[in-house]
Enzyme design. Structure first.
Site, PDB file in Angstrom:
ATOM      1  N   PRO A 260       0.801  -1.241   0.000  1.00 41.66           N
ATOM      2  CA  PRO A 260       0.000   0.000   0.000  1.00 41.66           C
ATOM      3  C   PRO A 260       0.830   1.287   0.000  1.00 41.66           C
ATOM      4  CG  PRO A 260       0.089  -0.906   2.200  1.00 41.66           C
ATOM      5  CD  PRO A 260       0.877  -1.847   1.332  1.00 41.66           C
ATOM      6  N   CYS A 380       8.602 -10.339   3.692  1.00 40.69           N
ATOM      7  CA  CYS A 380       8.204 -10.349   5.113  1.00 40.69           C
ATOM      8  C   CYS A 380       8.009 -11.800   5.552  1.00 40.69           C
ATOM      9  CB  CYS A 380       6.966  -9.510   5.349  1.00 40.69           C
ATOM     10  SG  CYS A 380       5.534 -10.016   4.395  1.00 40.69           S
TER      11      CYS A 380
END
Length: 442
Positions: A260, A380
């Protein structure tokens, strides 16, 4: 509204996750609005939802001897939710948890189900739960004790050893710390700390990241500081990516999987909003999200395109970017603290299909990078195959690439760099599990 609604709303969320594989974090926000949950009940709903999901396998182990016949999904979730309160929440009296469970069972089912729920929970109250020491195999015991799927605990134990795996699994059960990044284009960390204090937010300075702060209490998304663009909510591990990329003002940078936009806007900040950052994502609505983020932060150097990074060479000139970031789609096994439902939804075979996407994106990135340019690969996740192995395969395929040490990281992080790459574990400093590697194109 009473606590009943907080518990009923939690049950609704748990059912939605089971039925639709929806993400818990999105469902919690939706349920708070939908059921008009207010005040302390918001905290209770959040804790019950995440706690019950976090410890699902442990709760199932405890419940197993008491459930004699097949029960419906919602009844099992109600039992999990009630046992979670009895076992892990000191401030909820056992009798209150049992009473509420019986009332919900009457409302949603019938007298028979209410009787069953009452009987099971009262038996547990009398007899206590079975001991985890009954599980002889240490890997299996760790799986049940920390509620991580067996395949995952096995995999991690093989990759990192059982002690490191235990520390990681235990760390994943802790509530995440909310951290934020100060927008140094508009303000200073000290100024923001003052503003937050006036707004009743309890915060402290990060000791790792010069522009980072830790939120101890309160929601910064509702503050003026946030609305004015002084802050972005971002995990500290994720903030390390812009440091590793080390972009300079005036350069042209490609952020291949940008939504985002947390890292994208941090890169812009590092470049003092001078130069060009091309931000790609598959979905137009996510590009819109990046743009909204940039507008709020008063950043003008980002241009978004809805495009698959693997096809970026069709739109952009080869060898035209000074730096390229591939923050690749991954299993997300580093963010289990924030999204506990991931650990049950993932299958081992999912990881293999992800590595081929990661490599395809990296190959495309190499083509678009100028000679002498820098490529950063980040994920991640903590998985060896998605991280270290992907790096090895990339270097085998692309002889023009050389892995370089990451020397632009904040000083406090530098000791975590091993063999020229950074693997952050959740237990290292309470951030997300994260991997970063840097390359130079000859």
């Amino acid at each position: 509204m009473s606590n009943t609604s907080a518990r009923e709303a939690t049950l609704h969320i748990l059912d939605q996750i089971d039925k639709n594989q929806s993400y818990s974090n999105l469902l919690v926000n939706h349920a708070i609005k939908k059921f008009n949950i207010k005040g302390p009940d918001v905290g209770l709903l959040t804790e019950l939802t995440y706690g019950t999901i976090q410890r699902k396998l442990t709760l199932d182990f405890y419940l197993k001897p008491f459930i004699k016949k097949k029960v419906e999904g919602w009844v099992r979730n109600l039992l999990r939710l009630s046992l979670y309160q009895m076992k892990y929440l000191d401030r909820v009296p056992e009798r209150a948890a049992i009473h509420e469970a019986v009332e919900i069972a009457k409302k949603r089912g019938h007298k028979g189900i209410a009787g069953l729920v009452n009987g099971i929970l009262r038996s547990i109250q009398r007899q206590g739960v079975p001991s985890l020491d009954e599980i002889a195999d240490p890997v299996e015991r760790l799986s049940v004790e920390t509620s991580h799927p067996l395949w995952l605990v096995k995999r991690w134990s093989e990759q990192f050893g059982i002690e490191k795996t235990r520390a990681m699994c235990e760390s994943n059960l802790l509530a995440p710390v909310q951290t934020a990044r100060v927008n140094t284009l508009l303000t200073t960390r000290e100024e923001v700390m003052e503003e937050l204090k006036d707004a009743g937010i309890e915060a402290e300075l990060s000791t790792l990241i010069p522009e980072g702060i830790h939120i101890k209490r309160g929601n910064i998304a509702h503050t003026d500081s946030y609305k004015k663009g002084y802050l972005s909510i971002q995990d500290e591990s994720s903030m390390l990516v812009a440091y590793a990329l080390n972009p300079q003002p005036g350069e042209s940078v490609l952020d291949m999987c940008a939504a985002p936009g947390g890292k994208t806007t941090h890169i812009a900040q590092k470049m003092t909003n001078k130069g060009t950052i091309v931000a790609l994502d598959l979905h137009p609505h996510k590009i819109k999200l990046i743009q909204e983020n940039a507008d709020r932060l008063k950043i003008t150097s980002i241009e978004g395109h809805a495009l698959d990074g693997r096809k970026a060479h069709e739109k952009f000139e080869l060898q035209s970017f000074d730096r390229v970031l591939v923050d690749a789609p991954c299993s997300g096994l580093g963010v289990l603290r924030r999204k506990p439902d991931i650990k049950y939804a993932k299958k081992e075979q999912d990881l293999a299909s992800l590595t081929s996407i990661q490599l395809a994106l990296l190959d495309s990135a190499v083509d678009l990078l100028k000679p002498g340019g820098t490529l950063v690969y980040s994920t991640c996740t903590v998985d060896y195959e998605e991280n270290n192995l992907t790096v090895s395969r990339l270097l085998e395929k692309n002889t023009a690439l050389k892995q370089i040490s990451i020397d632009s990281l904040p000083e406090a992080i530098q000791p975590l760099v091993k063999d020229k790459q950074l693997q952050v574990f959740p237990q290292d400093f309470g951030g997300d599990g994260f991997f970063i590697a840097c390359f130079k194109k000859e």
